[in-house]
Write an enzyme that holds these catalytic residues in place. Structure first.
Site, PDB file in Angstrom:
ATOM      1  N   GLY A   1      -2.429 -14.945  13.592  1.00 36.11           N
ATOM      2  CA  GLY A   1      -1.365 -14.822  12.596  1.00 36.11           C
ATOM      3  C   GLY A   1      -0.045 -15.301  13.172  1.00 36.11           C
ATOM      4  O   GLY A   1       0.003 -15.844  14.279  1.00 36.11           O
TER       5      GLY A   1
ATOM      6  N   ARG B   1      -4.551  10.052  -9.026  1.00 33.24           N
ATOM      7  CA  ARG B   1      -5.281  10.122  -7.757  1.00 33.24           C
ATOM      8  C   ARG B   1      -5.010   8.851  -6.973  1.00 33.24           C
ATOM      9  O   ARG B   1      -4.635   7.831  -7.556  1.00 33.24           O
ATOM     10  CB  ARG B   1      -6.788  10.246  -8.029  1.00 33.24           C
ATOM     11  CG  ARG B   1      -7.204  11.542  -8.711  1.00 33.24           C
ATOM     12  CD  ARG B   1      -7.073  12.738  -7.804  1.00 33.24           C
ATOM     13  NE  ARG B   1      -7.617  13.955  -8.394  1.00 33.24           N
ATOM     14  CZ  ARG B   1      -6.951  14.759  -9.220  1.00 33.24           C
ATOM     15  NH1 ARG B   1      -5.698  14.443  -9.573  1.00 33.24           N
ATOM     16  NH2 ARG B   1      -7.514  15.852  -9.707  1.00 33.24           N
TER      17      ARG B   1
ATOM     18  N   THR C   1      -5.080 -14.230   8.692  1.00 31.44           N
ATOM     19  CA  THR C   1      -4.595 -12.859   8.498  1.00 31.44           C
ATOM     20  C   THR C   1      -4.834 -12.470   7.051  1.00 31.44           C
ATOM     21  O   THR C   1      -4.642 -13.279   6.151  1.00 31.44           O
ATOM     22  CB  THR C   1      -3.100 -12.674   8.809  1.00 31.44           C
ATOM     23  OG1 THR C   1      -2.702 -11.337   8.436  1.00 31.44           O
ATOM     24  CG2 THR C   1      -2.214 -13.668   8.066  1.00 31.44           C
TER      25      THR C   1
ATOM     26  N   GLN D   1     -10.503  -3.890   3.912  1.00 32.77           N
ATOM     27  CA  GLN D   1      -9.943  -5.213   3.564  1.00 32.77           C
ATOM     28  C   GLN D   1     -10.099  -6.215   4.712  1.00 32.77           C
ATOM     29  O   GLN D   1      -9.950  -7.426   4.522  1.00 32.77           O
ATOM     30  CB  GLN D   1      -8.476  -5.069   3.195  1.00 32.77           C
ATOM     31  CG  GLN D   1      -8.250  -4.189   1.965  1.00 32.77           C
ATOM     32  CD  GLN D   1      -6.853  -3.643   1.887  1.00 32.77           C
ATOM     33  OE1 GLN D   1      -5.982  -4.228   1.252  1.00 32.77           O
ATOM     34  NE2 GLN D   1      -6.605  -2.499   2.510  1.00 32.77           N
TER      35      GLN D   1
ATOM     36  N   MET E   1      -3.367  -3.023   2.124  1.00 31.36           N
ATOM     37  CA  MET E   1      -2.672  -3.474   3.327  1.00 31.36           C
ATOM     38  C   MET E   1      -1.731  -4.642   3.009  1.00 31.36           C
ATOM     39  O   MET E   1      -1.425  -4.886   1.840  1.00 31.36           O
ATOM     40  CB  MET E   1      -3.693  -3.879   4.391  1.00 31.36           C
ATOM     41  CG  MET E   1      -4.320  -2.703   5.121  1.00 31.36           C
ATOM     42  SD  MET E   1      -5.342  -3.297   6.491  1.00 31.36           S
ATOM     43  CE  MET E   1      -5.468  -1.785   7.475  1.00 31.36           C
TER      44      MET E   1
ATOM     45  N   ARG F   1      -7.147   9.026 -16.104  1.00 33.40           N
ATOM     46  CA  ARG F   1      -6.253   9.256 -14.962  1.00 33.40           C
ATOM     47  C   ARG F   1      -5.480   8.004 -14.577  1.00 33.40           C
ATOM     48  O   ARG F   1      -5.918   6.880 -14.851  1.00 33.40           O
ATOM     49  CB  ARG F   1      -7.070   9.701 -13.729  1.00 33.40           C
ATOM     50  CG  ARG F   1      -7.457  11.167 -13.728  1.00 33.40           C
ATOM     51  CD  ARG F   1      -8.416  11.465 -12.608  1.00 33.40           C
ATOM     52  NE  ARG F   1      -8.610  12.918 -12.436  1.00 33.40           N
ATOM     53  CZ  ARG F   1      -9.590  13.449 -11.710  1.00 33.40           C
ATOM     54  NH1 ARG F   1     -10.476  12.643 -11.088  1.00 33.40           N
ATOM     55  NH2 ARG F   1      -9.718  14.757 -11.597  1.00 33.40           N
TER      56      ARG F   1
ATOM     57  N   ASP G   1      -2.967 -10.617   5.555  1.00 41.85           N
ATOM     58  CA  ASP G   1      -1.640 -10.465   4.950  1.00 41.85           C
ATOM     59  C   ASP G   1      -1.149 -11.732   4.268  1.00 41.85           C
ATOM     60  O   ASP G   1      -0.236 -11.670   3.432  1.00 41.85           O
ATOM     61  CB  ASP G   1      -0.610 -10.079   6.020  1.00 41.85           C
ATOM     62  CG  ASP G   1      -1.016  -8.837   6.796  1.00 41.85           C
ATOM     63  OD1 ASP G   1      -0.556  -8.677   7.956  1.00 41.85           O
ATOM     64  OD2 ASP G   1      -1.813  -8.050   6.266  1.00 41.85           O
TER      65      ASP G   1
HETATM   66  O1  F6P Z   1      -1.960  -7.687   9.964  1.00 45.80           O
HETATM   67  C1  F6P Z   1      -3.174  -7.247   9.448  1.00 45.80           C
HETATM   68  C2  F6P Z   1      -3.146  -5.763   9.265  1.00 45.80           C
HETATM   69  O2  F6P Z   1      -4.360  -5.329   8.736  1.00 45.80           O
HETATM   70  C3  F6P Z   1      -2.021  -5.263   8.383  1.00 45.80           C
HETATM   71  O3  F6P Z   1      -2.257  -5.487   7.002  1.00 45.80           O
HETATM   72  C4  F6P Z   1      -1.993  -3.812   8.782  1.00 45.80           C
HETATM   73  O4  F6P Z   1      -0.776  -3.172   8.465  1.00 45.80           O
HETATM   74  C5  F6P Z   1      -2.190  -3.904  10.291  1.00 45.80           C
HETATM   75  O5  F6P Z   1      -2.924  -5.109  10.520  1.00 45.80           O
HETATM   76  C6  F6P Z   1      -2.964  -2.766  10.908  1.00 45.80           C
HETATM   77  O6  F6P Z   1      -2.912  -2.984  12.312  1.00 45.80           O
HETATM   78  P1  F6P Z   1      -3.988  -2.267  13.284  1.00 45.80           P
HETATM   79  O7  F6P Z   1      -5.282  -3.030  13.160  1.00 45.80           O
HETATM   80  O8  F6P Z   1      -3.368  -2.402  14.658  1.00 45.80           O
HETATM   81  O9  F6P Z   1      -4.117  -0.835  12.836  1.00 45.80           O
END
Ligand code: F6P
Length: 353
Positions: free
Chosen positions: A116, A269, A140, A277, A184, A177, A142
């Site tokens: 990333g 909820r 990534t 993910q 993430m 609900r 993200d």
């Molecule tokens: O960057 C990828 C990611 O999954 C993010 O979406 C998340 O916040 C972070 O890594 C979690 O990091 P770790 O694997 O160190 O818990």
């Protein structure tokens, strides 16, 4: 300089599609008669003595097993900075020279770094001064790597979110609900946006756009005609907590669910998707991105390129200079076509500037 031997490594948080990149890059390199070493656990394998590496042979990467296997068989890490490496007693030492020496001792002429934006910054700082040519492949969940429309792993995460919303929609309907799904994305909202639109969310809360829980509650009452009904909310993990949230320590999704239940009087909820993910077999598009990027990275090295990133831009595979990549993560733009689509479909997406 003619390349004879390259290293391939995965760095940063894992995701689906990493093995598919390794498979494609190794195939392309072996096809050029190069030797290919897999470096284990990101930069950490270089600190082992002897370095923790594996010879990548044609047989080792042949077939479709790696194409469809989740994770990275080389291992990765998103901790430990080579320039401030934590020792057992907590002191930090600069181990960058040791890592460069290990690469040179291994006879590596160049490197393919699958990572990333943080990993691109790390390896640019490590490799540029050492004069070791390298090409980055963006990965990534993200999707926050500048320079490319999509990174490997993103659409696999979007698929998990979309499927989760499909599953939540039936239980939301059974119980009338509000179901909040926390996803993430670190500080960006791409997973929330793409997964939310694909899964038919009624509201998508992203770090990039301020939201008001009173407005979300009003939106819910409007679409349910003031009666309890199935509502799907996607909340990115990076959004701000509601100002009146008293339950510090709970997940942001739980805080949103509590806040909406208080404001609407409807049951709410929360489901936190977390690491689902990142896991599992890659989605087809990620396999295509991974295969294209892995081959392109080797072609770029063969053409003498250095310090660039393979990229998907406007539906084409290309590459961009690392200068524009290491500037830091990118974020969802208010001009993003999907932001406009979400709003036109009636999805609450917060305050768009
Ligand atoms: O960057 C990828 C990611 O999954 C993010 O979406 C998340 O916040 C972070 O890594 C979690 O990091 P770790 O694997 O160190 O818990």
């Amino acid at each position: 300089m003619a390349i004879k031997k390259i290293g391939i490594l995965t760095s940063g948080g894992d995701c689906a599609g990493l093995n598919a990149v390794i498979r494609a890059a190794a195939h392309a390199a072996i096809g050029r008669g190069w030797d290919v070493l897999g470096l284990r656990n990101g930069h950490l394998g270089l600190l082992q003595s002897p370095p923790d590496v594996v010879q990548l042979t044609a047989d080792a990467v042949r077939g479709g097993d790696l194409l469809r296997a989740g994770g990275t068989f080389l291992g990765t890490t998103n901790i430990g900075d080579p320039f401030a490496y934590p020792g057992p007693d907590g002191t930090k030492t600069d181990s960058s020279r040791e890592e460069i020496a290990a690469m040179k001792a291994l006879g590596l002429d160049a490197l393919v770094v699958i990572g990333g934006d943080g990993s691109m910054r790390l390896f640019d700082r490590l490799l540029a001064p050492a004069g070791i040519p390298w090409v980055g492949v963006p990965k990534t969940i993200d999707n926050d790597v500048p320079g490319t429309d999509f990174a490997v792993g993103f659409f696999s995460a979007v698929e998990v979110v979309s499927e989760a919303l499909d599953r939540l929609s039936s239980t939301a309907a059974s119980h009338r609900r509000i179901m909040v799904l926390e996803v993430m994305g670190r500080d960006s909202g791409y997973i929330a946006l793409y997964g939310g639109v694909a899964g038919g969310a009624d509201a998508i809360l992203m770090p990039e756009f301020p939201y008001d829980l009173d407005d979300v509650a009003a939106h819910i009452k409007h679409i349910t005609h003031n009666r309890p009904g199935p509502v799907l909310i996607v909340a990115a993990e990076g959004i701000n907590r509601p100002p009146d949230d008293r339950r510090h320590g709970s997940s942001i999704g739980a805080a949103i669910a509590t806040g909406l239940q208080q404001r609407t009087g409807f049951e709410a909820r929360c489901t936190v998707l977390g690491y689902t993910q990142r896991g599992g077999s890659p989605a087809p598009f990620d396999r295509l991105l991974a295969s294209s990027f892995g081959v392109r990275a080797v072609d770029l090295l063969a053409d003498g390129a250095n310090r660039c990133l393979t990229a998907w831009r406007g539906g084409m595979v290309t590459h961009v200079p690392m200068e524009g990549v290491v500037t830091g993560p990118r974020f969802v733009s208010p001009k993003d076509d999907l932001v406009r689509a979400a709003r036109s479909i009636g999805t609450y997406v917060g305050a768009i500037p």
